[in-house]
Write a protein that holds these residues in place. Structure first.
Motif, short mmCIF file in Angstrom:
data_model
loop_
_atom_site.label_atom_id
_atom_site.label_comp_id
_atom_site.label_asym_id
_atom_site.label_seq_id
_atom_site.Cartn_x
_atom_site.Cartn_y
_atom_site.Cartn_z
N THR A 19 31.63 19.78 28.71
CA THR A 19 30.94 18.90 29.63
C THR A 19 31.07 17.46 29.17
N SER A 20 30.67 16.57 30.03
CA SER A 20 30.66 15.14 29.70
C SER A 20 29.62 14.47 30.58
N GLY A 21 28.64 13.86 29.94
CA GLY A 21 27.59 13.20 30.71
C GLY A 21 26.81 14.21 31.56
N ASN A 22 26.73 13.93 32.87
CA ASN A 22 25.99 14.79 33.79
C ASN A 22 26.90 15.69 34.62
N PHE A 42 31.85 18.07 22.22
CA PHE A 42 32.16 16.66 21.97
C PHE A 42 31.00 15.79 22.43
N ASP A 43 30.23 16.30 23.39
CA ASP A 43 29.21 15.52 24.07
C ASP A 43 27.89 15.56 23.31
N ALA A 44 27.47 14.42 22.78
CA ALA A 44 26.23 14.36 21.99
C ALA A 44 25.02 14.74 22.83
N GLY A 45 25.02 14.35 24.09
CA GLY A 45 23.90 14.67 24.96
C GLY A 45 23.69 16.17 25.11
N ALA A 46 24.79 16.90 25.21
CA ALA A 46 24.69 18.37 25.34
C ALA A 46 24.05 18.97 24.09
N LEU A 47 24.45 18.48 22.92
CA LEU A 47 23.90 18.99 21.67
C LEU A 47 22.42 18.64 21.53
N GLN A 48 22.05 17.46 21.98
CA GLN A 48 20.63 17.06 21.96
C GLN A 48 19.81 17.94 22.89
N ARG A 49 20.36 18.26 24.06
CA ARG A 49 19.63 19.10 25.01
C ARG A 49 19.42 20.51 24.46
N ARG A 62 21.87 27.16 16.56
CA ARG A 62 22.75 26.39 15.68
C ARG A 62 23.71 25.58 16.54
N THR A 63 23.90 24.31 16.18
CA THR A 63 24.78 23.45 16.94
C THR A 63 25.85 22.82 16.06
N GLY A 64 26.96 22.45 16.70
CA GLY A 64 28.06 21.85 15.97
C GLY A 64 28.72 20.74 16.75
N LEU A 65 29.10 19.69 16.06
CA LEU A 65 29.81 18.56 16.66
C LEU A 65 31.31 18.79 16.60
N ILE A 66 31.99 18.52 17.71
CA ILE A 66 33.45 18.54 17.72
C ILE A 66 33.91 17.10 17.53
#
Length: 243
Positions: free
Chosen positions: A113-116, A143-150, A159-163
């Motif tokens: 995803t990206s943004g909304n 890749f999307d920081a917002g998705a990980l925050q949500r 558990r979450t991971g950053l690409i």
């Protein structure tokens, strides 16, 4: 030998990526303990396993995934592009993949995803994972920081991971900001200094996409528990399991 083999979109070197055929081939190899896959939402909110935002490359359909309903998507051929043997292979739903993998494989599920672009994607994926009792078998990456925050806002136990694929910037700082304990990184961006720093901070590293034995050995020498994500798990087996 701790450099875990992660099948990239299933055994995608031999079968069409992100299909049940590729997943079954990966499952047939006893040393494949993890699999990476990509998830998006159909127009009617069904989490489906496909990499591209467009249907064009890996199916006989056209247009955007987000503009197609699940019922119509099931009619598409997602296998013929890879070869006649895979004609008629379908785009799987995430639920189908979870049912097959449960108790057999850990999953790195990339939230594509990206943004909304996909409102509700995180919740839909998390509800499915939880319904299968697989929260501890899954890491949700993006890749999307917002998705990980949500994800963390909805249920911090996931558990979450950053690409990360940037030539610049500090992934360690970003990981800390996002409360991520997992880094998915291009193998070409990984070096011994960064690997050591991440290990000291308790971050699990997955390097992608590694299809040559030489690069697999280089990563193993760099650190014994870097996860190796590959289209060719058979090459991983030939590299590390030779007697």
């Amino acid at each position: 030998m701790n450099n875990i083999c992660v099948a990239h979109r299933g055994f995608s070197g031999k079968a069409p990526e992100n299909t049940m055929a590729a997943i079954r081939l990966a499952l047939a190899l006893p040393y494949v303990r993890w699999m990476e896959l990509d998830v998006q939402l159909t127009r009617d909110g069904v989490p489906v396993v496909i990499h591209d935002f467009s249907l064009d490359r890996t199916t006989n359909g056209h247009g955007k995934v987000k503009n197609m309903d699940w019922e119509l998507m099931q009619r598409l051929d997602a296998g013929s592009w890879k070869g006649r043997a895979f004609r008629g292979e379908k785009i799987p739903s995430l639920e189908e993949v979870l049912s097959l993998a449960s108790g057999r494989l850990h999953l790195n599920i990339e939230l594509k995803t990206s943004g909304n672009l996909y409102p509700g994607l995180e919740k839909a994926v998390m509800e499915l994972v939880s319904s299968k009792g697989m929260r501890d078998e899954v890491v949700l990456t993006s890749f999307d920081a917002g998705a990980l925050q949500r994800v963390k806002e909805l249920d911090s136990r996931f558990r979450t991971g950053l690409i990360f694929d940037s030539r610049l910037g500090d992934p360690t700082r970003k990981l800390q900001e996002l409360d991520c304990s997992f880094l998915s990184i291009s193998f070409a961006r990984l070096n011994p200094k960064l690997a050591k720093l991440l290990a000291e901070r308790g971050v699990k590293i997955m390097a992608w996409t590694v299809d040559k034995a030489k690069e697999m050995r280089r990563l193993a020498e760099m650190q014994s528990d870097i996860m190796i994500c590959t289209n060719r798990p058979d090459i991983w087996g030939d590299t590390f399991l030779k007697v």
